[in-house]
Design a protein around this motif. Sequence first.
Motif, PDB file in Angstrom:
ATOM      1  N   ARG A 141      41.433  43.570  32.245  1.00 13.87           N
ATOM      2  CA  ARG A 141      41.315  42.704  33.421  1.00 13.87           C
ATOM      3  C   ARG A 141      41.039  41.283  32.963  1.00 13.87           C
ATOM      4  N   ALA A 142      41.324  40.329  33.858  1.00 20.93           N
ATOM      5  CA  ALA A 142      40.925  38.949  33.572  1.00 20.93           C
ATOM      6  C   ALA A 142      40.572  38.265  34.880  1.00 20.93           C
ATOM      7  N   LEU A 143      39.538  37.449  34.820  1.00 22.65           N
ATOM      8  CA  LEU A 143      39.153  36.637  35.968  1.00 22.65           C
ATOM      9  C   LEU A 143      40.004  35.362  35.907  1.00 22.65           C
ATOM     10  N   LYS A 170      49.043  48.094  33.299  1.00 21.57           N
ATOM     11  CA  LYS A 170      47.616  48.292  33.578  1.00 21.57           C
ATOM     12  C   LYS A 170      46.834  47.003  33.830  1.00 21.57           C
ATOM     13  N   PHE A 171      47.381  45.864  33.481  1.00 27.93           N
ATOM     14  CA  PHE A 171      46.608  44.618  33.556  1.00 27.93           C
ATOM     15  C   PHE A 171      46.244  44.283  35.004  1.00 27.93           C
ATOM     16  N   LYS A 172      44.962  43.994  35.224  1.00 35.46           N
ATOM     17  CA  LYS A 172      44.503  43.692  36.581  1.00 35.46           C
ATOM     18  C   LYS A 172      43.933  42.279  36.662  1.00 35.46           C
ATOM     19  N   PRO A 173      44.588  41.389  37.397  1.00 30.69           N
ATOM     20  CA  PRO A 173      43.999  40.070  37.613  1.00 30.69           C
ATOM     21  C   PRO A 173      42.891  40.149  38.669  1.00 30.69           C
ATOM     22  N   ILE A 174      41.776  39.519  38.417  1.00 30.83           N
ATOM     23  CA  ILE A 174      40.695  39.467  39.401  1.00 30.83           C
ATOM     24  C   ILE A 174      40.642  38.019  39.891  1.00 30.83           C
ATOM     25  N   ALA A 209      39.976  39.223  51.591  1.00 29.29           N
ATOM     26  CA  ALA A 209      41.286  39.328  50.915  1.00 29.29           C
ATOM     27  C   ALA A 209      41.141  39.823  49.474  1.00 29.29           C
ATOM     28  N   GLY A 210      39.913  40.144  49.060  1.00 26.86           N
ATOM     29  CA  GLY A 210      39.725  40.731  47.725  1.00 26.86           C
ATOM     30  C   GLY A 210      39.287  39.765  46.642  1.00 26.86           C
ATOM     31  N   VAL A 211      39.040  38.508  47.019  1.00 26.63           N
ATOM     32  CA  VAL A 211      38.582  37.535  46.017  1.00 26.63           C
ATOM     33  C   VAL A 211      37.155  37.888  45.608  1.00 26.63           C
ATOM     34  N   LYS A 212      36.890  37.878  44.300  1.00 22.77           N
ATOM     35  CA  LYS A 212      35.593  38.338  43.807  1.00 22.77           C
ATOM     36  C   LYS A 212      34.652  37.212  43.415  1.00 22.77           C
ATOM     37  N   ALA A 213      35.207  36.031  43.138  1.00 26.01           N
ATOM     38  CA  ALA A 213      34.345  34.953  42.634  1.00 26.01           C
ATOM     39  C   ALA A 213      34.857  33.609  43.116  1.00 26.01           C
ATOM     40  N   VAL A 214      33.943  32.654  43.150  1.00 24.83           N
ATOM     41  CA  VAL A 214      34.248  31.297  43.607  1.00 24.83           C
ATOM     42  C   VAL A 214      33.909  30.354  42.466  1.00 24.83           C
ATOM     43  N   GLY A 252      34.277  35.298  27.912  1.00 24.04           N
ATOM     44  CA  GLY A 252      35.305  34.712  28.783  1.00 24.04           C
ATOM     45  C   GLY A 252      36.038  33.720  27.905  1.00 24.04           C
ATOM     46  N   SER A 253      37.351  33.857  27.758  1.00 23.33           N
ATOM     47  CA  SER A 253      38.038  33.063  26.719  1.00 23.33           C
ATOM     48  C   SER A 253      38.193  31.599  27.071  1.00 23.33           C
ATOM     49  N   ASP A 254      38.350  31.277  28.374  1.00 23.23           N
ATOM     50  CA  ASP A 254      38.761  29.928  28.781  1.00 23.23           C
ATOM     51  C   ASP A 254      40.042  29.507  28.060  1.00 23.23           C
TER      52      ASP A 254
END
Length: 348
Positions: free
Chosen positions: A36-38, A69-73, A93-98, A246-248
């Motif tokens: 996954r990736a944010l 399998k990759f899931k974008p968050i 709508a499923g957004v997890k972070a701001v 978190g790679s940035d």
Amino acid sequence: MNDSLTITRPDDWHLHLRQGRMLERVVAASAQVFGRALIMPNTDPPILSGLDAGYYKQEILRATEKWGKFKPIMTIKLTMNTTARMIHEAAEAGVKAVKLYPTGVTTNSQDGVDLGRLKEMAENLVFDAMADHDMVLCIHAEHPLQPVLEREPYVIPFINALLGWAPRLQRIVIEHVSTERMAQFVASHSDRLAATVTAHHLYLTLDDLLGEELKPHYFCKPVVKTSSDQSSLWWYLLHSDNFFFGSDSAPHALHKKEACSCAAGAFTAPILLPLLAHMFEQHDALDTLEEFVSHRGADFYGMERNYDTITLVKNNHPFVVEYNEGNDELPRPMPLRNGETIYWHVAR
Ligand code: DOR
Ligand code: ZN
């Protein structure tokens, strides 16, 4: 004989994928390795609402179909026009972070947040709306108007005040922590704060960036700091569960990096796991790598850890980064330090 290390599939809790052709170009490097990736919302145009995030997610899923399998968050960008209602809609709508970018602090952040108006935003219930949905607030913690090496610590009092103005907000991430003072602040508020740490802040210092020749591919925001700051980042990540990866990774077209006015961003996605394995081995900390890249972030975000694994192999042939020489448009992965060689790679 080869050494190998099998770990739970990692996640990247801070990733820039851009849109369109750039997205198609860069996404494989992340989607082939990470579960996954944010996904950061500072695209052009920006991701400001649940609707925007939904369309963007579809674009990413189309581009990553073949790696299944990759899931974008998804995240949205906080602006001075974001309302509590927009936050509720985004959460639904499923957004997890701001993501909070102080105005003008980095790439595409002109429409960001005035740090002097956080109290007003709290009074408008913007942070309460996040708390209602257990969303995470991710902060680019730099003050754009302060001297460049002081920008991160200068934001500490603003975050301290925010903790008081938004008491219901329980999960705040200080993104890409780069200084000892901020790392210390995060560790001392570990009930509500966590930090992401990038590979490049763990690997590079100011001397690598500009001690000999100026290295545009090492230029990012926040700027890499001193070796003493870097040692602190290592200390905290080795001793504290709320420091996670978190790679940035932030691709820019080559002509924007190798230019008089160089865009900020290190495109690290193609080298992340080899570089991390190499550095953790050098720090005699390979046994902490899995926690850092695969466990702590998922635990913090309240998501299950990935079920499958990846295997890192150390062999006799050094890892070679692909350089795309000659094409002006393609981003170039961050090169290694002069003379450095990495023997780890991800087994396919
Ligand atoms: O170096 C950076 N590049 N830092 C950021 O915060 C943004 C990123 C980008 O989007 O290019
Ligand atoms: Zn970023």
